[in-house]
Design a protein around this motif. Structure first.
Motif, PDB file in Angstrom:
ATOM      1  N   ARG A 167      -6.629  12.623 -93.179  1.00 34.26           N
ATOM      2  CA  ARG A 167      -6.944  11.545 -92.250  1.00 34.26           C
ATOM      3  C   ARG A 167      -8.440  11.187 -92.260  1.00 34.26           C
ATOM      4  O   ARG A 167      -8.806  10.011 -92.206  1.00 34.26           O
ATOM      5  N   PHE A 168      -9.319  12.200 -92.307  1.00 34.13           N
ATOM      6  CA  PHE A 168     -10.756  11.967 -92.174  1.00 34.13           C
ATOM      7  C   PHE A 168     -11.564  12.295 -93.434  1.00 34.13           C
ATOM      8  O   PHE A 168     -12.767  12.056 -93.461  1.00 34.13           O
ATOM      9  N   GLY A 169     -10.942  12.856 -94.466  1.00 37.95           N
ATOM     10  CA  GLY A 169     -11.690  13.293 -95.637  1.00 37.95           C
ATOM     11  C   GLY A 169     -11.971  14.788 -95.558  1.00 37.95           C
ATOM     12  O   GLY A 169     -11.817  15.408 -94.498  1.00 37.95           O
ATOM     13  N   VAL A 170     -12.423  15.372 -96.651  1.00 36.25           N
ATOM     14  CA  VAL A 170     -12.589  16.828 -96.723  1.00 36.25           C
ATOM     15  C   VAL A 170     -13.638  17.336 -95.742  1.00 36.25           C
ATOM     16  O   VAL A 170     -13.370  18.225 -94.927  1.00 36.25           O
ATOM     17  N   GLY A 171     -14.852  16.783 -95.813  1.00 34.51           N
ATOM     18  CA  GLY A 171     -15.941  17.279 -94.966  1.00 34.51           C
ATOM     19  C   GLY A 171     -15.655  17.151 -93.490  1.00 34.51           C
ATOM     20  O   GLY A 171     -15.670  18.140 -92.742  1.00 34.51           O
ATOM     21  N   LYS A 172     -15.386  15.925 -93.049  1.00 35.53           N
ATOM     22  CA  LYS A 172     -15.097  15.692 -91.632  1.00 35.53           C
ATOM     23  C   LYS A 172     -13.792  16.356 -91.218  1.00 35.53           C
ATOM     24  O   LYS A 172     -13.670  16.845 -90.085  1.00 35.53           O
ATOM     25  N   GLY A 173     -12.832  16.387 -92.113  1.00 37.58           N
ATOM     26  CA  GLY A 173     -11.543  16.998 -91.793  1.00 37.58           C
ATOM     27  C   GLY A 173     -11.683  18.472 -91.466  1.00 37.58           C
ATOM     28  O   GLY A 173     -11.106  18.973 -90.496  1.00 37.58           O
ATOM     29  N   ILE A 174     -12.464  19.200 -92.294  1.00 37.54           N
ATOM     30  CA  ILE A 174     -12.685  20.635 -92.042  1.00 37.54           C
ATOM     31  C   ILE A 174     -13.461  20.832 -90.746  1.00 37.54           C
ATOM     32  O   ILE A 174     -13.125  21.703 -89.919  1.00 37.54           O
ATOM     33  N   TYR A 175     -14.513  20.016 -90.555  1.00 33.81           N
ATOM     34  CA  TYR A 175     -15.329  20.144 -89.344  1.00 33.81           C
ATOM     35  C   TYR A 175     -14.495  19.874 -88.090  1.00 33.81           C
ATOM     36  O   TYR A 175     -14.531  20.643 -87.124  1.00 33.81           O
ATOM     37  N   PHE A 176     -13.738  18.782 -88.089  1.00 29.88           N
ATOM     38  CA  PHE A 176     -12.900  18.451 -86.935  1.00 29.88           C
ATOM     39  C   PHE A 176     -11.836  19.519 -86.688  1.00 29.88           C
ATOM     40  O   PHE A 176     -11.495  19.816 -85.543  1.00 29.88           O
ATOM     41  N   SER A 177     -11.307  20.108 -87.750  1.00 26.14           N
ATOM     42  CA  SER A 177     -10.281  21.153 -87.608  1.00 26.14           C
ATOM     43  C   SER A 177     -10.858  22.370 -86.903  1.00 26.14           C
ATOM     44  O   SER A 177     -10.256  22.904 -85.957  1.00 26.14           O
ATOM     45  N   VAL A 178     -12.036  22.818 -87.347  1.00 25.14           N
ATOM     46  CA  VAL A 178     -12.679  23.993 -86.736  1.00 25.14           C
ATOM     47  C   VAL A 178     -13.081  23.680 -85.294  1.00 25.14           C
ATOM     48  O   VAL A 178     -12.820  24.476 -84.373  1.00 25.14           O
ATOM     49  N   ALA A 179     -13.727  22.529 -85.085  1.00 24.16           N
ATOM     50  CA  ALA A 179     -14.228  22.172 -83.755  1.00 24.16           C
ATOM     51  C   ALA A 179     -13.108  22.064 -82.732  1.00 24.16           C
ATOM     52  O   ALA A 179     -13.217  22.594 -81.612  1.00 24.16           O
ATOM     53  N   HIS A 180     -12.005  21.427 -83.110  1.00 23.07           N
ATOM     54  CA  HIS A 180     -10.929  21.218 -82.136  1.00 23.07           C
ATOM     55  C   HIS A 180     -10.017  22.431 -81.996  1.00 23.07           C
ATOM     56  O   HIS A 180      -9.299  22.547 -81.002  1.00 23.07           O
TER      57      HIS A 180
END
Length: 457
Positions: A161-174
């Motif tokens: 949905r958001f791309g690799v970088g943002k996707g990983i960051y959003f996954s960890v953060a949320h």
């Protein structure tokens, strides 16, 4: 050199004078102060954004109290550095600063003294000191496993949905925010974009439930069958009460929200999932997947009840806690049946527990009403709203739920101070504050007065 030794001695003497509840309160204040200073630095802000001290302090209190109420948009205001500071405060607020202190002592192979063990006992609501080291292992290992698993599961949706970088960051953060029941979201878009997204909602629900159950319950469940084949009374009462609350919320929202736009025009499965999420998330998580502006008056009342109750003692949740409600309900049933004792699953609940639960409920109600009264004098209620506009915000702050009807971004300076104080009390706990800030001590009675009956009802 000598000045550093002198400072350390002064600090040690100061800490030795404090009781465990006072140190817990002081520790949270230190975390908030540190977080505020970091959030005030220019590198914590998005380019061209300036943040006032009061807003940085409010964000630090909200993150440490794992609430989620914000006066500023998280994604548009804070840089990645600022967001990481917020996530670290959420982690410390969820697990407790004393947990990290004891971990540091363990890593450096220093001896955990009696005071540190007493602090851990207070912070995690343990019954005896022997549980401290074992419980510390459970807290860190279990929370790490759950949060890593949550981030991994969310990445399957967020990376495409958001791309690799943002996707990983959003996954960890949320994953951190959901497990910590913090309610912070880091998307530029409204979190309502995940409405009817079965996969993400189910992962979030599992993370929220995992955090709200409490480490004592998890330890009891994971050790069931290995060391014993009987769950503790605390675990059984917590699970039963939590189950009934979810059912109450689900049935209530299915009735009150039947005509709302967000539940019409969707299939039955999506409606059930949205309603189930809405019945779980008020237990101090605060992910506003379904906008509060679309909730009916009856639905808002149910939300306030669920928020006020909160999660389980020893968890990442706020509120008066499920066991408090469970004990008061059992006491009410016993009284109606003419029974002198409160029984649950072949066990008798002590009168001391009943009195403590009653006092917690009464003091909490009084505290919420008092804070609401102050805000009615300092804040403006918009047209179309009533007293629920302020009461909802206060209960959300006290229960560390993070839901809002829109008051928080428009709070006056006095209003921000009041809500910060309510969030702090909600996270640290009414009892901790009473026994630390107010310095209340138990005073034994050396005499007893005659008993006399008073008319009730």
């Amino acid at each position: 050199m000598y000045e550093e030794v002198g400072t350390n001695l002064i600090m040690k003497k100061f800490l030795d004078r404090l009781t465990p509840p006072q140190i817990l309160t002081f520790g949270f204040l230190v975390i908030i102060a540190t977080g505020t200073l970091l959030l005030m630095t220019p590198m914590a802000h998005q380019h061209g954004i300036r943040v006032s001290f009061i807003d940085a302090l409010f964000t630090a209190v909200s993150a440490t109290a794992i609430t989620g109420l914000t006066t500023l948009n998280t994604a548009n205001t804070w840089s990645y550095f600022g967001q990481i500071v917020i996530l670290l405060m959420i982690e410390v607020g969820a697990l407790g600063f004393m947990t990290f202190t004891v971990l540091l002592l363990t890593i450096t192979r220093q001896k955990i003294d009696l005071k540190a063990r007493l602090l851990m006992q207070d912070a995690l609501n343990l019954r005896n000191l022997a549980d401290v080291k074992v419980m510390l292992t459970y807290v860190f290992s279990l929370s790490a496993i759950i949060q890593v698993a949550g981030a991994l599961l969310l990445s399957f949706d967020f990376i495409p949905r958001f791309g690799v970088g943002k996707g990983i960051y959003f996954s960890v953060a949320h994953s951190i925010s959901a497990f910590g029941n913090a309610g912070f979201t880091f998307f530029a878009q409204p979190v309502s974009m995940f409405k009817n997204d079965a996969y993400v909602l189910i992962v979030w629900m599992l993370l929220i439930l995992a955090g709200s159950l409490g480490f004592l319950v998890w330890r009891d469940l994971l050790s069931y069958g290995k060391h014993h084949r009987r769950l503790s009374l605390h675990t059984r009462l917590s699970l039963v009460t939590s189950g009934w609350l979810i059912l109450f919320g689900f049935i209530g929202f299915m009735i009150t929200e039947r005509c709302l736009n967000h539940l019409t025009g969707v299939n039955l499965w999506d409606r059930i999932l949205d309603t189930l999420f809405l019945s779980i998330v008020p237990r101090t998580a605060g992910f506003e997947v379904i906008p509060m502006s679309t909730i009916s008056t009856g639905g808002l009342l149910i939300l306030m009840v669920l928020m006020f109750i909160g999660g389980t003692p020893g968890s990442t949740s706020g509120g008066i806690k499920t066991t408090t409600l469970g004990i008061l309900w059992l006491q009410s049933v016993a009284t109606l049946r003419g029974q002198d004792h409160v029984n649950f699953r072949d066990r008798q609940i002590s009168q001391k527990n009943v009195i403590k639960a009653l006092m917690l409920a009464v003091v909490s109600i009084g505290f919420v009403l008092f804070a609401t009264l102050i805000l009615t004098q300092t804040e403006t209620i918009p047209h179309g709203f009533g007293i629920e506009y302020i009461t909802f915000e206060v209960i959300a702050a006290f229960s560390t739920a993070g839901f809002s009807l829109g008051l928080t971004p428009h709070l006056t300076v006095i209003g921000k101070i009041v809500i910060m104080f309510v969030m702090f009390i909600g996270r640290v706990g009414i009892y901790t504050v009473m026994f630390s800030v107010l310095n209340i001590h138990q005073q034994p009675m050396h005499h007893q007065y005659p008993t006399e009956e008073i008319m009730i009802g």
